[in-house]
Write an enzyme that holds these catalytic residues in place. Structure first.
Site, PDB file in Angstrom:
ATOM      1  N   ASP A  45     -20.822  -2.474 -21.970  1.00 50.90           N
ATOM      2  CA  ASP A  45     -19.565  -2.656 -21.246  1.00 50.90           C
ATOM      3  C   ASP A  45     -18.672  -3.660 -21.982  1.00 50.90           C
ATOM      4  O   ASP A  45     -17.546  -3.929 -21.553  1.00 50.90           O
ATOM      5  CB  ASP A  45     -19.794  -3.040 -19.771  1.00 50.90           C
ATOM      6  CG  ASP A  45     -20.564  -4.329 -19.594  1.00 50.90           C
ATOM      7  OD1 ASP A  45     -20.978  -4.935 -20.596  1.00 50.90           O
ATOM      8  OD2 ASP A  45     -20.744  -4.740 -18.418  1.00 50.90           O
ATOM      9  N   SER A  46     -19.169  -4.161 -23.128  1.00 52.64           N
ATOM     10  CA  SER A  46     -18.295  -4.885 -24.055  1.00 52.64           C
ATOM     11  C   SER A  46     -17.110  -4.012 -24.451  1.00 52.64           C
ATOM     12  O   SER A  46     -16.120  -4.513 -24.982  1.00 52.64           O
ATOM     13  CB  SER A  46     -19.082  -5.300 -25.306  1.00 52.64           C
ATOM     14  OG  SER A  46     -19.801  -4.193 -25.830  1.00 52.64           O
ATOM     15  N   ASP A  84     -24.694   0.831 -20.690  1.00 53.93           N
ATOM     16  CA  ASP A  84     -24.559  -0.276 -19.739  1.00 53.93           C
ATOM     17  C   ASP A  84     -24.124   0.241 -18.370  1.00 53.93           C
ATOM     18  O   ASP A  84     -23.249   1.108 -18.271  1.00 53.93           O
ATOM     19  CB  ASP A  84     -23.468  -1.230 -20.234  1.00 53.93           C
ATOM     20  CG  ASP A  84     -24.012  -2.603 -20.536  1.00 53.93           C
ATOM     21  OD1 ASP A  84     -25.043  -2.991 -19.945  1.00 53.93           O
ATOM     22  OD2 ASP A  84     -23.399  -3.293 -21.362  1.00 53.93           O
ATOM     23  N   LYS A 114     -28.855   0.060 -18.838  1.00 57.67           N
ATOM     24  CA  LYS A 114     -29.052  -1.393 -18.870  1.00 57.67           C
ATOM     25  C   LYS A 114     -28.337  -2.041 -17.699  1.00 57.67           C
ATOM     26  O   LYS A 114     -27.198  -1.670 -17.376  1.00 57.67           O
ATOM     27  CB  LYS A 114     -28.539  -1.986 -20.187  1.00 57.67           C
ATOM     28  CG  LYS A 114     -28.634  -3.520 -20.226  1.00 57.67           C
ATOM     29  CD  LYS A 114     -28.428  -4.083 -21.613  1.00 57.67           C
ATOM     30  CE  LYS A 114     -26.986  -4.240 -22.014  1.00 57.67           C
ATOM     31  NZ  LYS A 114     -26.199  -5.165 -21.152  1.00 57.67           N
ATOM     32  N   GLU A 116     -27.775  -6.080 -15.684  1.00 57.11           N
ATOM     33  CA  GLU A 116     -27.889  -7.531 -15.853  1.00 57.11           C
ATOM     34  C   GLU A 116     -28.500  -8.166 -14.617  1.00 57.11           C
ATOM     35  O   GLU A 116     -28.253  -7.711 -13.493  1.00 57.11           O
ATOM     36  CB  GLU A 116     -26.495  -8.141 -16.093  1.00 57.11           C
ATOM     37  CG  GLU A 116     -25.811  -7.610 -17.342  1.00 57.11           C
ATOM     38  CD  GLU A 116     -24.433  -8.232 -17.572  1.00 57.11           C
ATOM     39  OE1 GLU A 116     -24.026  -9.144 -16.818  1.00 57.11           O
ATOM     40  OE2 GLU A 116     -23.766  -7.784 -18.526  1.00 57.11           O
ATOM     41  N   GLU A 183     -29.657 -12.831 -24.100  1.00 54.05           N
ATOM     42  CA  GLU A 183     -28.374 -13.216 -24.705  1.00 54.05           C
ATOM     43  C   GLU A 183     -28.146 -14.726 -24.600  1.00 54.05           C
ATOM     44  O   GLU A 183     -28.247 -15.303 -23.504  1.00 54.05           O
ATOM     45  CB  GLU A 183     -27.227 -12.452 -24.021  1.00 54.05           C
ATOM     46  CG  GLU A 183     -25.863 -12.814 -24.594  1.00 54.05           C
ATOM     47  CD  GLU A 183     -24.764 -11.818 -24.263  1.00 54.05           C
ATOM     48  OE1 GLU A 183     -25.067 -10.746 -23.703  1.00 54.05           O
ATOM     49  OE2 GLU A 183     -23.587 -12.118 -24.571  1.00 54.05           O
TER      50      GLU A 183
END
Ligand code: KIV
Length: 266
Positions: A45-46, A84, A114, A116, A183
């Site tokens: 999602d960057s 993501d 993925k 978080e 990260e």
């Protein structure tokens, strides 16, 4: 050509072979990364920052990731494709998460999703993995929580935080996560978490001792117009093409010459 799977990555961890990963968002770069020997490609999602120009990843929607995933999937013959789950596509609970994850896999072509977060996400990880959806967890600096974290800052420096991250990593593995992104954590913590798990860890600013490394493509090619994080390196320096830069990255990850101390946190 044999496709990389989660089993391949586990075998690489056991054999001590480092896993080279990059993000990508389109067909041409995906094909180039695949040719250059990247093991895992992530539609992060960057994309909200490097493709859309936002200040954070929060505005990204599931439809955006699905679209970029479709483009990337067409370019890959070997690398594992991880997508993501965007902000608010899974935080509301497992039932909501499985709908978004289903779209990423069914419409986008992702092979792993993925998400978080720590122990609070264990129930969702279990729900997805028990239903055949492979999950990559993400701990440390979790960009979707940037406002709660008070900025993009190193995590796990205090003893209590380091213990919590180690605990979260174990809980997420037990819940079924097949991979873990770490990260912006101290290199010593990246090493300790990696040694404590049987699933592979993929570091981004987590030191040289994680099982693999990932960077945002635009950062490592020096294309992003804003400052890149300390944990990145511009591989175009000394390379005469993008493909040569990506190959130099693969070589550096496998030889453990990236990340160096200048890319790591104490
Ligand atoms: O959004 C992203 O690209 C990521 C990776 C860099 C780990 O989360």
């Amino acid at each position: 050509m044999k496709r990389v799977t989660l089993t391949t990555l586990r075998d690489m961890k056991q054999a001590g072979e480092k896993i080279a990963c990059l993000t990508a968002y389109d067909y041409s770069f995906a094909a180039l990364l695949d040719r250059a020997g990247i093991d895992l490609v992530m539609v992060g999602d960057s994309l909200g920052m490097v493709m859309q120009g936002h200040d954070s990843t929060l505005p990204v929607k599931t439809a955006h990731v699905v679209y970029h995933c479709q483009c990337v999937a067409r370019g890959l013959a070997r690398a594992l494709l991880v997508a993501d789950m965007p902000f608010m596509s899974y935080q509301q609970g497992p039932e909501r998460a499985i709908v978004a994850a289903g779209r990423l896999m069914q419409d986008g072509g992702a092979q792993v999703v993925k998400l978080e977060g720590g122990e609070a996400m264990a129930e969702t990880v279990r729900f997805l993995t028990e239903r055949g959806i492979p999950v990559c967890a993400h701990l440390g600096l979790t960009p979707q929580s940037v406002h709660q974290l008070g900025g993009y800052r190193v995590q796990g420096r205090e003893a209590g935080d380091a213990d919590r991250l180690q605990h979260d990593a174990r809980v997420l593995e037990q819940a079924g996560a097949g991979l873990l992104v770490l990260e912006a954590v101290p290199a010593s913590l990246g090493k300790a978490i990696t040694a404590s798990l049987s699933i592979p860890t993929i570091g981004i600013g987590a030191g040289v001792n994680t099982d693999g490394q990932i960077l945002v493509l635009q950062d490592m090619l020096g294309l992003y117009p804003r400052p890149s994080p300390k944990f990145s390196r511009n591989f175009m320096t000394g390379s005469d093409s993008i493909e040569a830069a990506v190959k130099a990255y693969v070589t550096a990850v496998k030889a453990q010459t990236f990340p160096g101390p200048e890319n790591s946190y104490g």
